[in-house]
Design an enzyme around this catalytic site. Structure first.
Site, short mmCIF file in Angstrom:
data_model
loop_
_atom_site.label_atom_id
_atom_site.label_comp_id
_atom_site.label_asym_id
_atom_site.label_seq_id
_atom_site.Cartn_x
_atom_site.Cartn_y
_atom_site.Cartn_z
N ASP A 77 46.19 26.49 41.51
CA ASP A 77 44.79 26.11 41.61
C ASP A 77 44.68 24.60 41.51
O ASP A 77 45.56 23.95 40.94
CB ASP A 77 43.93 26.77 40.53
CG ASP A 77 42.48 26.92 40.99
OD1 ASP A 77 42.14 27.94 41.60
OD2 ASP A 77 41.68 25.98 40.77
N ASP A 103 48.45 19.33 42.26
CA ASP A 103 48.07 17.92 42.07
C ASP A 103 48.61 17.04 43.19
O ASP A 103 48.36 15.84 43.24
CB ASP A 103 48.51 17.40 40.69
CG ASP A 103 49.95 17.76 40.37
OD1 ASP A 103 50.69 18.10 41.32
OD2 ASP A 103 50.33 17.72 39.18
N ASP A 117 42.47 33.98 47.98
CA ASP A 117 41.11 34.40 47.57
C ASP A 117 40.26 33.15 47.76
O ASP A 117 40.04 32.38 46.85
CB ASP A 117 41.16 34.86 46.11
CG ASP A 117 39.81 35.37 45.62
OD1 ASP A 117 38.96 35.67 46.47
OD2 ASP A 117 39.61 35.47 44.40
N CYS A 138 44.67 30.51 45.26
CA CYS A 138 43.39 30.01 44.70
C CYS A 138 43.10 30.84 43.45
O CYS A 138 42.10 31.55 43.38
CB CYS A 138 42.25 30.14 45.70
SG CYS A 138 42.60 29.45 47.33
N GLY A 153 42.23 33.63 37.15
CA GLY A 153 43.31 34.59 37.27
C GLY A 153 43.03 36.07 37.23
O GLY A 153 43.94 36.86 37.01
N GLY A 154 41.80 36.50 37.49
CA GLY A 154 41.51 37.94 37.48
C GLY A 154 42.42 38.74 38.39
O GLY A 154 42.93 39.80 38.02
N CYS A 210 34.33 36.64 48.69
CA CYS A 210 33.23 37.45 48.17
C CYS A 210 31.96 37.09 48.94
O CYS A 210 30.91 36.88 48.37
CB CYS A 210 33.07 37.30 46.66
SG CYS A 210 32.86 35.61 46.10
#
Length: 404
Positions: free
Chosen positions: A256, A283, A301, A232, A236-237, A354
């Site tokens: 993603d 896709d 994530d 996920c 891209g951090g 988070c």
């Protein structure tokens, strides 16, 4: 401090977009700041910080102002007047603020500050859920921490520079930072500043990433040369952090469902000098199936309520609905079952959110371990990060290993 008409009106317009039109605060502020080229940094920070502040305390201020949603323009000025009075600012002699009951505002504030849902400005259902999941004491402490403006933390891009060198470069550009104990690559800004304009940013020496978020890639225990899938990836951090930890050796497949986010990741990877990231848009189900049993490491994530990052996204608590939480929990368990199949035997996987709610975190992991796919894994370790304990975002991270 003297209030300037055009700045106040711009703030009220921004609040109207956020509260009445359901727009995202960060996007509205970004757009609002482009309205007048003559505004200096002080003007811009007044608009941004005041807007965020009023969004954060919406319930408390609206209750004091005795107004209900949807807010009329007059209501928004009344809310703004409450903000001014509680900050000890002198109200300008404008028709919008005529007859503001200063003493009543202060009295009402004292009265409402004794009730948590008003004091911490939170919807009833969310307050009840927090108590249910974290307990009275912990929820009260956490809410208070999540209502404090988040610090600005950057992650040093070790592909290009060391943390001590980055600190020196930022100092040359007038930005002072401090090192964070136990976070090897992190620097925290001593004062808020627009660091995206710095030469250090343009050269890809750092990414803005909260200290808690920096824990996620570390948890995955990657080594140079591995094949890693970030399922996920978003913009891209964490993929970029993984690339640095792997010293650009091996392969990171960033997946993603949103192609535009992966485009942004490509741009960021180029600036960071991260060459081992391969972006793939999900896709069809084939994209995932092709990767089954192939990865040394998998990062999930997961999409979540975002309750751990309310200090930087205060509007999220007004957008969140109980139905969304129910559906996101279903999505989380589906993602765990589907994406865990990408891990090869002996490989490892991290599940992270988070969020601070056990029902999105450790309970999901326990639920997963009881499924057919989960029976092949064991939980190696987990970390629950609460804002009131860490001073940073609330996060959950679990490391699981596939043993068959």
């Amino acid at each position: 401090m003297r209030l300037h008409r055009n700045l106040v009106f711009a703030t009220v317009d921004a609040l109207n977009e956020i509260f009445n039109n359901g727009e995202y605060a960060d996007k509205v502020i970004e757009k609002t700041l482009k309205r007048d080229k003559r505004w200096g940094s002080r003007d811009r920070s007044f608009i941004a910080e005041t807007t965020y502040d009023i969004v954060r305390w919406k319930r408390l201020y609206a209750e004091i102002a005795d107004v209900k949603e949807p807010f009329s323009r007059e209501d928004l000025f009344r809310i703004f007047a409450v903000w001014c009075v509680l900050r000890g600012l002198k109200l300008p002699d404008w028709p919008q603020f005529e007859g503001t009951p200063v003493r009543r505002i202060k009295g009402k504030f004292d009265e409402l500050s004794r009730i948590r849902k008003y004091r911490e400005s939170i919807p009833d259902w969310l307050d009840e859920l927090g108590v249910q999941e974290l307990g009275e004491t912990k929820w009260t402490q956490e809410l208070k921490a999540l209502n404090v403006q988040a610090p600005v933390v950057v992650r040093t891009n070790t592909l290009k520079i060391k943390p001590s060198e980055l600190a020196a470069k930022l100092e040359e550009e007038g930005i002072e930072t401090s090192n964070l104990r136990n976070y090897p690559e992190a620097l925290e800004l001593k004062e808020r500043a627009n660091i995206f304009r710095t030469q250090a940013f343009k050269e890809g020496f750092f990414e803005v990433q909260d200290a808690s978020s920096q824990r996620v890639a570390e948890f995955l225990d990657v080594k140079p040369g591995m094949r890693v899938v970030d399922t996920c990836a978003g913009a891209g951090g964490k993929s970029l952090h993984l690339a640095a930890l792997m010293e650009n050796k091996g392969q990171i497949i960033a997946l993603d469902i949103y192609g535009n986010k992966l485009k942004e990741l490509k741009r960021r990877a180029k600036r960071a000098g991260a060459h081992n990231i391969d972006t793939r848009s999900i896709d069809s189900t084939k994209v995932i199936k092709k990767l089954y049993d192939t990865a040394d490491r998998v990062l999930i994530d997961a999409p979540c309520s975002g309750l751990g990052v309310l200090s930087r996204n205060p509007d999220a608590k007004w957008k969140l609905q109980p139905e969304f939480l129910d559906s996101i929990r279903k999505t989380q368990i589906e993602i765990l079952q589907k994406y865990s199949r990408i891990v090869k035997k002996g490989g490892k996987m991290v599940y992270a959110t988070c969020s601070i709610l056990p029902s999105e975190n450790e309970k999901q992991v326990q639920l997963f371990l009881k499924t057919e796919e989960g029976s092949q894994f064991q939980l190696k370790k987990e970390k629950k990060i609460l804002s009131h304990e860490s001073g940073y975002d609330g996060f959950y991270i679990a490391l699981l290993e596939r043993n068959q």
